[in-house]
Design an enzyme around this catalytic site. Sequence first.
Site, PDB file in Angstrom:
ATOM      1  N   CYS A 220       8.436   4.812   3.184  1.00 37.47           N
ATOM      2  CA  CYS A 220       8.310   3.504   2.544  1.00 37.47           C
ATOM      3  C   CYS A 220       7.395   3.508   1.324  1.00 37.47           C
ATOM      4  CB  CYS A 220       7.817   2.487   3.565  1.00 37.47           C
ATOM      5  SG  CYS A 220       8.838   2.472   5.056  1.00 37.47           S
ATOM      6  N   HIS A 360       1.345  -4.229   0.850  1.00 40.45           N
ATOM      7  CA  HIS A 360       2.413  -3.583   1.628  1.00 40.45           C
ATOM      8  C   HIS A 360       2.859  -4.530   2.738  1.00 40.45           C
ATOM      9  CE1 HIS A 360       4.835  -0.335   3.125  1.00 40.45           C
ATOM     10  NE2 HIS A 360       4.191  -0.302   4.287  1.00 40.45           N
ATOM     11  N   GLU A 371      -4.421  -2.443   6.483  1.00 40.90           N
ATOM     12  CA  GLU A 371      -4.413  -2.541   5.023  1.00 40.90           C
ATOM     13  C   GLU A 371      -5.516  -3.474   4.547  1.00 40.90           C
ATOM     14  OE1 GLU A 371      -1.413  -3.643   1.270  1.00 40.90           O
ATOM     15  OE2 GLU A 371      -0.815  -4.142   3.344  1.00 40.90           O
ATOM     16  N   LYS A 391       7.640  -8.934   1.267  1.00 38.84           N
ATOM     17  CA  LYS A 391       8.456  -8.638   2.455  1.00 38.84           C
ATOM     18  C   LYS A 391       8.634  -9.847   3.359  1.00 38.84           C
ATOM     19  CE  LYS A 391       7.173  -3.709   2.625  1.00 38.84           C
ATOM     20  NZ  LYS A 391       6.138  -3.704   1.569  1.00 38.84           N
ATOM     21  N   HIS A 396      11.627  -5.560   4.786  1.00 36.25           N
ATOM     22  CA  HIS A 396      11.081  -4.264   4.376  1.00 36.25           C
ATOM     23  C   HIS A 396      12.234  -3.377   3.919  1.00 36.25           C
ATOM     24  CE1 HIS A 396       8.814  -0.774   3.905  1.00 36.25           C
ATOM     25  NE2 HIS A 396       8.174  -0.702   5.060  1.00 36.25           N
ATOM     26  N   PHE A 455       5.589   6.245   6.665  1.00 30.36           N
ATOM     27  CA  PHE A 455       5.474   7.163   7.799  1.00 30.36           C
ATOM     28  C   PHE A 455       5.027   8.539   7.298  1.00 30.36           C
ATOM     29  CE2 PHE A 455       8.701   5.316  11.112  1.00 30.36           C
ATOM     30  CZ  PHE A 455       7.848   4.261  11.338  1.00 30.36           C
TER      31      PHE A 455
END
Length: 469
Positions: A220, A360, A371, A391, A396, A455
Site C-alpha cells: 500500500c 494513511h 500513525e 480512504k 483503501h 505490509f
Amino acid sequence: MEAIQSLSFRPSPLDPLRKNIPQFTNVRSLGAKRVPLTITASASTVSAPKREKDPKKRVVITGTGLVSVFGNDVDTYYDRLLAGESGISLIDRFDASKFPTRFGGQIRGFKSEGYIDGKNDRRLDDCLRYAIVAGKKALENADLGGDRLEKIDKERAGVLVGTGMGGLTVFSDGVQNLIEKGHRKITPFFIPYAITNMGSALLGIDLGFMGPNYSISTACATSNYCFYAAANHIRRGEADLMLAGGTEAAMIPIGLGGFVACRALSQRNDDPQTASRPWDKERDGFVMGEGAGILVMESLEHAMKRGAPIIAEYLGGAVNCDAYHMTDPRADGLGVSSCILSSLEDAGVSPEEVNYINAHATSTIVGDLAEINAVKKVFKTTTGIKMNATKSMIGHCLGAAGGLEAIATIKAITTGWVHPSINQFNPEPSVEFDTVPNKKQQHEVNVAISNSFGFGGHNSVVAFSAFKP
C-alpha cells in the site's frame, strides 16, 4: 500499514516498547545521507536546509490523471470528496453473498474509448487498463495530449507506475483454467498481463517513452515509492519528465477472500457507506477500493521551456522500513517518524511549515493510532494542522492509494479547500488533530505531506506545496 487481527507472526527481536530506544538527536543516525535536521527530544523548533533552487533539480507537477470510484475526471473526483460523498457500496461484480465482507469501493461503468484500442482493451487486466487511461489523462492535463507529445525528447521521458497486486484477474483466471481445463487453455497473455511491471511497460510502449521504466511494488506504499524514485531520476539528470503513480484492481473473489483471510476488512455489511471510519472508536477494519492515480512530474527547467501548466511542486520525500513485523506497525512509531523527518529534510522544510497531512488512515484498529502516535513525535503541536482521510470515502485502493491521495492533496493546495474525513461519529480522543470531521474546510495549505504505509513495514512520505517561482 494495516494490522492483521488475531494472527500471530513473530516480530523482530527489537522490542518496540523498550525504554532505551534513542530519541531523534540527528536524522543522520536514522540512515539519511543528506544535510541533517537537528532534532532533540525537547526541541520545539527545527533547523532545516533551504529548499532546492536549481531549476534542473526542482520537480514540479504539471498533470494529474486518475481512475476512481467517482469517475475518471480529477475535478469531479475532488468535488465529490469535498461533498463528503461515500463511494462504498455492495459488490455486484461477482457473487459476494458468502463472504463475511460484501462491499467495497467498486468502480462501475469504466470506459477506455479513445485511450485503448478495442482489441487490447478486451485482453487487458483492469489493473493495466486503469494505468493506461490514468497515465494518458495526466498527459492531457499536462498539455501533452495528441501531437503535442512529439515536442518532448522521448528518450528523456520515463514511466514509473507501480501496483501492489498486479494483474490479479488474469492470474486468477489462468490458475482456474489450468485446474479445470489443463495447461493448453492458459492464455499466452497470462504472464505478461499478470506481472507488476507491465503497466509501466505498456504506457512506455504506447507513448514511445524510452527513459527510466520499471515498477515498484511495496504493497500500500507503492505510489509514494514511485513518486520518490521518479523525482530522484529527474534530480539526477536522468530524465526530464516522468509519469509516476500507482494502479490496482484487486476487487475479485481471490482478492477479497485474501484480505478476509487476513481478518483486515470491515464487516459492516448493513451500512457499507459508514464502514470506513478512520480514528472512530467503532472502526473494525479497512474497506477495499480500486483505481489508479498518476502524476506528470517534470524538472522546472523542462516545464518552463515548454510553457507547461505548473500545478504544484514536489518538494521531497522519503522511504524506509519498520524492520519489525510483516503486517503490524511498530508501537513506538520509530519507522514512520523517521520517514516523515527524512522527507522534510529532503524537501528542505521544517515541521512548523507543514499545515496539512493527508493521512494513511485506513480505519484499522491498530494502524490508525500507530500513525497518530508517530506523527505526534514529529509535530510538537497539532494547532493549525489539518489532517484528513481520503480512504473514508473511496476505501483503501492498495497500491493506487498514494496516487489517488496525492491528487487529493494537490487539489487541496490549488483550491484552498480540504475534504472532510467522513464517518467521524465517536473519534478517539488521543487523535487531537483537526481531522476535518464530516464537512469540508477552507484552508490555505503551506506545505502538505501525504503518508502511505504497506505490509512488510514499508513507509513512505511525500511533500508538496504550491509552486512559487
